[in-house]
Motif scaffolding. Sequence first.
Motif, PDB file in Angstrom:
ATOM      1  N   GLU A 109       0.770  -1.189  -0.269  1.00 22.21           N
ATOM      2  CA  GLU A 109      -0.424   0.183  -0.223  1.00 22.21           C
ATOM      3  C   GLU A 109       0.715   1.124   0.032  1.00 22.21           C
ATOM      4  OE1 GLU A 109      -3.891  -1.809   2.381  1.00 22.21           O
ATOM      5  OE2 GLU A 109      -1.852  -1.437   3.230  1.00 22.21           O
ATOM      6  N   CYS A 110       1.717   0.927   0.795  1.00 22.19           N
ATOM      7  CA  CYS A 110       2.988   2.578   0.756  1.00 22.19           C
ATOM      8  C   CYS A 110       3.608   2.406  -0.371  1.00 22.19           C
ATOM      9  CB  CYS A 110       3.949   1.962   1.342  1.00 22.19           C
ATOM     10  SG  CYS A 110       3.800   2.303   3.210  1.00 22.19           S
ATOM     11  N   GLU A 111       4.163   1.663  -0.955  1.00 23.58           N
ATOM     12  CA  GLU A 111       4.367   2.100  -2.712  1.00 23.58           C
ATOM     13  C   GLU A 111       3.325   2.099  -3.900  1.00 23.58           C
ATOM     14  OE1 GLU A 111       5.873  -2.881  -3.464  1.00 23.58           O
ATOM     15  OE2 GLU A 111       7.368  -2.053  -2.646  1.00 23.58           O
ATOM     16  N   GLU A 112       1.987   1.670  -3.835  1.00 19.01           N
ATOM     17  CA  GLU A 112       0.885   2.264  -4.862  1.00 19.01           C
ATOM     18  C   GLU A 112       0.582   3.931  -4.419  1.00 19.01           C
ATOM     19  OE1 GLU A 112      -2.136  -0.536  -3.849  1.00 19.01           O
ATOM     20  OE2 GLU A 112      -1.488  -1.862  -4.820  1.00 19.01           O
ATOM     21  N   ASP A 113       0.888   4.227  -2.548  1.00 19.93           N
ATOM     22  CA  ASP A 113       0.727   5.180  -2.528  1.00 19.93           C
ATOM     23  C   ASP A 113       1.956   6.503  -2.772  1.00 19.93           C
ATOM     24  OD1 ASP A 113      -2.085   5.366  -2.260  1.00 19.93           O
ATOM     25  OD2 ASP A 113      -1.173   5.485   0.241  1.00 19.93           O
ATOM     26  N   ALA A 142       3.157   9.945  -9.615  1.00 20.21           N
ATOM     27  CA  ALA A 142       2.351  10.461 -10.700  1.00 20.21           C
ATOM     28  C   ALA A 142       1.346  11.851 -10.625  1.00 20.21           C
ATOM     29  CB  ALA A 142       1.583   9.324 -11.596  1.00 20.21           C
ATOM     30  N   ASN A 143       1.522  12.625  -9.541  1.00 24.80           N
ATOM     31  CA  ASN A 143       0.054  12.793 -10.031  1.00 24.80           C
ATOM     32  C   ASN A 143       0.762  14.358  -8.123  1.00 24.80           C
ATOM     33  OD1 ASN A 143      -2.190  12.111 -11.166  1.00 24.80           O
ATOM     34  ND2 ASN A 143      -1.859  10.478  -9.174  1.00 24.80           N
ATOM     35  N   ILE A 144       1.193  14.708  -8.726  1.00 24.01           N
ATOM     36  CA  ILE A 144       2.039  15.592  -8.146  1.00 24.01           C
ATOM     37  C   ILE A 144       0.986  17.128  -8.647  1.00 24.01           C
ATOM     38  CG2 ILE A 144       4.107  16.140  -9.256  1.00 24.01           C
ATOM     39  CD1 ILE A 144       4.212  17.157  -5.494  1.00 24.01           C
ATOM     40  N   GLU A 145       0.804  17.297  -9.534  1.00 25.24           N
ATOM     41  CA  GLU A 145       0.823  18.398  -9.167  1.00 25.24           C
ATOM     42  C   GLU A 145      -1.014  18.900  -9.188  1.00 25.24           C
ATOM     43  OE1 GLU A 145      -0.847  15.202 -12.331  1.00 25.24           O
ATOM     44  OE2 GLU A 145       1.684  15.699 -12.098  1.00 25.24           O
ATOM     45  N   LEU A 146      -1.635  17.773  -8.361  1.00 26.82           N
ATOM     46  CA  LEU A 146      -2.507  17.842  -7.728  1.00 26.82           C
ATOM     47  C   LEU A 146      -2.248  17.480  -6.189  1.00 26.82           C
ATOM     48  CD1 LEU A 146      -4.254  14.825  -8.970  1.00 26.82           C
ATOM     49  CD2 LEU A 146      -4.548  17.336  -9.382  1.00 26.82           C
ATOM     50  N   ALA A 147      -0.794  17.977  -5.458  1.00 19.43           N
ATOM     51  CA  ALA A 147      -0.525  18.321  -4.344  1.00 19.43           C
ATOM     52  C   ALA A 147      -1.000  19.715  -3.626  1.00 19.43           C
ATOM     53  CB  ALA A 147       0.677  17.755  -4.481  1.00 19.43           C
ATOM     54  N   LEU A 198       0.210  17.285   4.083  1.00 22.31           N
ATOM     55  CA  LEU A 198       0.037  17.428   1.979  1.00 22.31           C
ATOM     56  C   LEU A 198      -0.838  16.847   1.486  1.00 22.31           C
ATOM     57  CD1 LEU A 198       2.387  17.207  -0.949  1.00 22.31           C
ATOM     58  CD2 LEU A 198       3.030  15.199   0.424  1.00 22.31           C
ATOM     59  N   MET A 199      -1.513  17.472   1.054  1.00 24.16           N
ATOM     60  CA  MET A 199      -2.942  16.378   0.445  1.00 24.16           C
ATOM     61  C   MET A 199      -3.299  16.206  -1.164  1.00 24.16           C
ATOM     62  SD  MET A 199      -5.134  17.585   3.308  1.00 24.16           S
ATOM     63  CE  MET A 199      -6.742  17.475   2.930  1.00 24.16           C
ATOM     64  N   LEU A 200      -3.676  14.917  -1.354  1.00 30.98           N
ATOM     65  CA  LEU A 200      -3.504  14.825  -2.473  1.00 30.98           C
ATOM     66  C   LEU A 200      -4.809  14.188  -2.894  1.00 30.98           C
ATOM     67  CD1 LEU A 200      -1.431  14.038  -4.905  1.00 30.98           C
ATOM     68  CD2 LEU A 200      -1.641  11.737  -4.206  1.00 30.98           C
ATOM     69  N   GLY A 201      -5.522  15.611  -3.471  1.00 30.04           N
ATOM     70  CA  GLY A 201      -6.952  15.935  -3.844  1.00 30.04           C
ATOM     71  C   GLY A 201      -7.158  16.693  -2.631  1.00 30.04           C
ATOM     72  N   ASP A 202      -8.766  15.421  -1.943  1.00 29.40           N
ATOM     73  CA  ASP A 202      -9.242  16.207  -0.974  1.00 29.40           C
ATOM     74  C   ASP A 202      -8.571  15.149   0.554  1.00 29.40           C
ATOM     75  OD1 ASP A 202     -10.114  18.425  -2.066  1.00 29.40           O
ATOM     76  OD2 ASP A 202     -12.044  16.658  -2.617  1.00 29.40           O
ATOM     77  N   VAL A 203      -7.714  14.336   0.037  1.00 22.44           N
ATOM     78  CA  VAL A 203      -8.057  13.157   0.975  1.00 22.44           C
ATOM     79  C   VAL A 203      -6.007  13.819   1.651  1.00 22.44           C
ATOM     80  CG1 VAL A 203      -6.531  10.937   1.407  1.00 22.44           C
ATOM     81  CG2 VAL A 203      -8.549  11.373  -0.296  1.00 22.44           C
TER      82      VAL A 203
END
Length: 128
Positions: free
Chosen positions: A37-41, A47-52, A68-73
């Motif tokens: 799960e760590c590796e996946e996140d 891949a989505n640093i621009e959403l941070a 640090l928020m990725l989207g709303d998470v």
Amino acid sequence: MGAFVISKRFNDEYKFTFTSRRGKVIFTSLSYELRFECEEDIEKFKANIELAKFLKFKGSGGKYFFKLMLGDVHFATSRKYSTELLLQKGVKEIVTYSSRSEILDFSSSESIFDDEESEDEEVEEVAE
């Protein structure tokens, strides 16, 4: 370039940190039950640093930190910084290097230096 470092917490859950080029921890993730799960996140983050999003705070002790928020998470929390400028440098390091950073896994309980210790013992035995 920084690195993502996976390790185990004392409660046997996994976490990862993002370390700077100089080896200082910039942020620490939330806990994960499974290592993959760590590796996946981490891969999702890279891949989505621009959403941070970086939500900046000043603690009661006068130190600065960010969530640090990725989207709303809520994804991770930074270390404490003595000045807002140092916090900004931490954020810049993440934005600049995280997408190219390698993943290091130190979560196994095995000693990394076992081979080195046994070689030292052999040398001592020969010297006697």
